[in-house]
Design an enzyme around this catalytic site. Structure first.
Site, PDB file in Angstrom:
ATOM      1  N   CYS A 218       9.144 -38.925  25.198  1.00  0.00           N
ATOM      2  CA  CYS A 218       7.618 -38.463  24.733  1.00  0.00           C
ATOM      3  C   CYS A 218       6.850 -38.467  26.030  1.00  0.00           C
ATOM      4  O   CYS A 218       6.760 -39.287  26.700  1.00  0.00           O
ATOM      5  CB  CYS A 218       6.943 -39.434  23.694  1.00  0.00           C
TER       6      CYS A 218
ATOM      7  N   CYS B 152       4.045 -41.269  25.670  1.00  0.00           N
ATOM      8  CA  CYS B 152       3.958 -42.752  25.671  1.00  0.00           C
ATOM      9  C   CYS B 152       5.520 -43.057  26.040  1.00  0.00           C
ATOM     10  O   CYS B 152       5.705 -44.424  26.065  1.00  0.00           O
ATOM     11  CB  CYS B 152       3.871 -43.127  24.314  1.00  0.00           C
TER      12      CYS B 152
ATOM     13  N   CYS C 275       1.802 -44.148  19.401  1.00  0.00           N
ATOM     14  CA  CYS C 275       1.859 -43.120  20.666  1.00  0.00           C
ATOM     15  C   CYS C 275       0.322 -42.603  20.663  1.00  0.00           C
ATOM     16  O   CYS C 275      -0.251 -42.070  19.670  1.00  0.00           O
ATOM     17  CB  CYS C 275       2.849 -42.037  20.285  1.00  0.00           C
TER      18      CYS C 275
ATOM     19  N   TYR D 199       0.949  -1.205  -0.049  1.00  0.00           N
ATOM     20  CA  TYR D 199      -0.011   0.189   0.054  1.00  0.00           C
ATOM     21  C   TYR D 199       0.864   1.219  -0.054  1.00  0.00           C
ATOM     22  O   TYR D 199       1.817   1.323   0.864  1.00  0.00           O
ATOM     23  CB  TYR D 199      -0.892   0.109   1.221  1.00  0.00           C
TER      24      TYR D 199
ATOM     25  N   LYS E  39      -2.870   5.057  18.279  1.00  0.00           N
ATOM     26  CA  LYS E  39      -2.768   3.683  18.513  1.00  0.00           C
ATOM     27  C   LYS E  39      -4.067   3.052  18.943  1.00  0.00           C
ATOM     28  O   LYS E  39      -4.673   3.424  19.794  1.00  0.00           O
ATOM     29  CB  LYS E  39      -1.713   3.128  19.171  1.00  0.00           C
TER      30      LYS E  39
END
Ligand code: IVH
Length: 668
Positions: free
Chosen positions: A409, A412, A432, A225, A315
């Site tokens: 993990c 799992c 998992c 713009y 703002k």
């Protein structure tokens, strides 16, 4: 062809192609069909390849990108690129008007021009005799970086100025920005590809502009713009006229610009503008109030060599809040990626209560030095998911704990894998439960099989109750058994089963995407489905054949082949086909909507956008987001937007949902 004819043909092609680009990207009123455009473009490329002197600075062939640069040279701005003072409320606006009135008493009477403050990256474009010769970033305001090859790839930046009245040597300034939709898609694609996501549209616009390889810039989909011209003296008398001039030269200017006579009018107008923020296609963080009469600008001058007195940025209420980071959780993605997120003490940000926010990946946590127990700044940028900006260091007590990347993990317990050159940490266990839950939720989600009533919570409940552990199980659910589950009565159980049944007719591409194969997003799935036509063909395809598809590289091809190489995946596909899911492209080509283009405005009575897309695509048509002369019809729902006006203006037919359903031969 004589050399003279050739030169004239090249010049003609440049003009015709640039005109077509302008019609398409600036005016949203395409005049050439895609094949026509491609043919002309290739003709020009061929001519230039044979006769390099024909490749002028304003040739549209520059738009595809240049050879990667080694570095970005410095560029010194002729006139410094200033920044803006801020006003956070009406009182600060009034104080500003009083200050300027002391220097130029006529200023408050001159009227103000209001423009949205676009949250992107400022650039300067130099045009010599109307031809774009230099593009540069703002840098520190005095010296920026030269990014000419990159700005030439932005389609709404003219390579040659149109109209008249531009200075022989003109510098056009404005903002390069990321359309929000493009930004969302980019991040989605990056997540799917296991790459780090971008924090917000502004940073990624700036980053995309500063690429050494302009083809990367081009692929990002940036837009521009314009808002100012140097020198402006002989161009216009007011800022409002100046923006009109910029438009007449071929630029886009931001929507919602208005001229108001007094500061009181400005204040009420700003209030109105703030309400429409959610509808914008880009991120705006305020309104710039500018003294409209340009002759007063010089009189008012610049404060501290940095900020002009003639403008101020009002703002919008900041969408940043500070809250406690209670913990860092890990969510295991469907492809096994460990995604960290912040568990926050709930807080309101921009009108929404936020208790979780993304932390992107492990590198981001380290780079921002976010610790558990920290006070952190949280934001919601546009329509983008909440995120943690960083810690408030002054509030640290010393009791905060640094986050340890898990070695196993969290769901799992399988040891985590991590490649040195990748950001992602991965749980490699395909069984998992975390991965299973995510992949089933993805399978049923609105972007994929779109099974109504089977959202994340419901999937989680069904997984935990042992009803489903792979997509085929979904198709064996019985209403009688489901009724027993908490929160599911007879009616909703029946509705769920009906929705599952309905999803069987989703096209091949949708099913392929729904499977959640690493690197295969919705777009890639469409390309693959189109090329092979059936699940059987895809299953049998060697990676070399998959990577031949334009837009599909080796990484994707290998991931697809690896998926289908696994016997359990092949047996899943067989089961799904057996259960009656659509596993061929049949019926998608040459359907009742072949070659037709639809656009939707407002909310439709029964179809979600995802369902409308599926319906239209299944009948061979396309759904796009902007109305143009190419649009077959605009489907109008409740509370339509400005697309309706545009459709009337362009003479595009308008229809309702019932008519769409009739044409597509489907039911909601
Ligand atoms: S006027 C002369 N108009 O905001 C001072 N700036 O915070 C600035 N910006 O660097 C130019 N939208 O990049 C102006 N409508 C607008 C704007 C705008 C965004 C940016 C601009 C500037 C920054 C200042």
């Amino acid at each position: 062809m004589t050399p003279r004819d050739r030169d004239r043909r090249a010049a003609e092609l440049r003009t015709v192609i640039e005109h077509a680009i302008h019609q398409y990207y600036v005016l949203h009123a395409p005049e050439l069909s895609d094949p026509e455009y491609d043919r002309l473009f290739r003709e020009l490329q061929d001519l230039e390849a044979k006769h390099p002197h024909l490749r002028t600075a304003d040739s549209p062939t520059h738009r595809v990108g240049a050879e990667p640069a080694v570095s970005l040279p410095k560029h010194r701005h002729g006139v410094p690129m200033l920044s803006l003072a801020n006003a956070f409320d009406s009182a600060e606006l009034e104080a500003w008007e009083k200050r300027i009135a002391r220097i130029a008493p006529e200023a408050p009477e001159a009227g103000y021009n209001l423009e949205l403050k676009i949250d992107g990256a400022a650039v300067s474009l130099t045009y010599e005799s109307g031809v774009l010769t230099v593009g540069a970033t703002r840098g520190n305001g005095t010296v920026g970086e030269e990014i000419t090859a990159n700005v030439r790839t932005i389609p709404d930046i003219p390579l040659r100025l149109q109209g008249k009245g531009w200075p022989q040597e003109a510098e056009i300034r404005g903002e390069v920005y990321f359309p929000l939709e493009t930004f969302r898609k980019l991040n989605e694609a990056r997540t799917e590809a296991g790459e780090a996501t971008f924090a917000n549209p502004r940073n990624s616009a700036a980053g995309s502009l500063r690429q050494l390889d302009s083809k990367v810039t081009r692929s990002r989909g940036l837009r521009f713009y314009a808002f100012s011209v140097e020198p402006y003296e002989n161009v216009a008398e007011t800022q409002h006229q100046l923006l009109d001039k910029l438009q007449s030269w071929g630029f886009r200017v931001a929507p919602h610009r208005t001229r108001v006579p007094t500061l009181d009018d400005a204040k009420s107008q700003i209030e109105q503008l703030e309400k429409t923020l959610g509808e914008l296609e880009f991120e705006a963080d305020g309104v710039v109030v500018k003294v409209d009469l340009l002759s007063i600008h010089a009189e008012l001058g610049v404060v501290g060599g940095r900020e002009p007195r003639w403008a101020i940025a009002r703002k919008f209420a900041p969408e940043v809040a500070v809250t406690r980071l209670l913990n860092i959780g890990i969510n295991v993605g469907r492809t096994g990626t460990l995604n960290p997120y912040a568990e926050l003490e709930p807080i309101e940000v921009g009108g929404v209560t936020v208790s979780n926010a993304t932390l992107h990946n492990m590198d981001v946590i380290a780079a921002k030095d976010v610790r558990i127990g920290d006070w952190v700044e949280v934001t919601r940028a546009g329509e983008v998911i909440p995120q943690v900006l960083g810690p408030v260091r002054e509030k640290r007590t010393g009791k905060e704990k640094t986050f340890q990347i898990p070695t196993h993990c969290p769901v799992c317990g399988t040891p985590v894998q991590h490649e040195d050159d990748e950001v992602a940490y991965i749980c490699p266990n395909e069984k998992c439960p975390g991965r299973i839950l995510e992949s089933l939720a993805h399978f049923a989600s609105s972007g994929a099989m779109d099974i109504r009533g089977l959202g994340y919570q419901r999937v989680s409940q069904l997984v935990n109750a042992g009803f489903i552990s792979n997509p085929a199980d979904i198709y064996e659910l019985k209403a009688g058994e489901l009724e027993e589950l908490e929160g599911l009565g007879k009616k909703s159980a029946e509705q769920l089963v009906a929705a599952v049944e309905e999803s069987k007719s989703q096209p091949l591409a949708t099913l392929l995407f729904a499977l959640g194969i690493r690197h295969v997003g919705a777009e890639v799935a469409k390309l693959i489905a189109k090329k092979f036509g059936s699940m059987d063909e895809i299953t049998a395809a060697p990676p070399e054949e998959i990577s031949e598809i334009e837009g599909v590289g080796d990484t994707i091809a290998e991931a697809v082949a690896a998926y289908f190489a696994r016997s359990q995946n092949r047996s899943l596909i067989r089961n799904l086909a057996h259960l009656g899911l659509c596993t061929t492209e049949e019926g998608t080509e040459g359907g009742t909507l072949a070659d037709e283009v639809y656009v939707i405005t407002g909310t439709l009575p029964s179809l979600s956008r995802a369902r409308a897309t599926a319906l239209i695509e299944r009948a061979g048509g396309r759904l796009t987001s902007n109305v143009s002369k190419k649009t077959t019809a605009l489907v109008v729902g409740s509370e339509p937007g400005r697309k309706l006006e545009l459709a009337h203006k362009l003479g595009v037919e308008t229809i309702d949902e019932a008519e769409l359903l009739r044409r597509a031969g489907g039911n909601a």
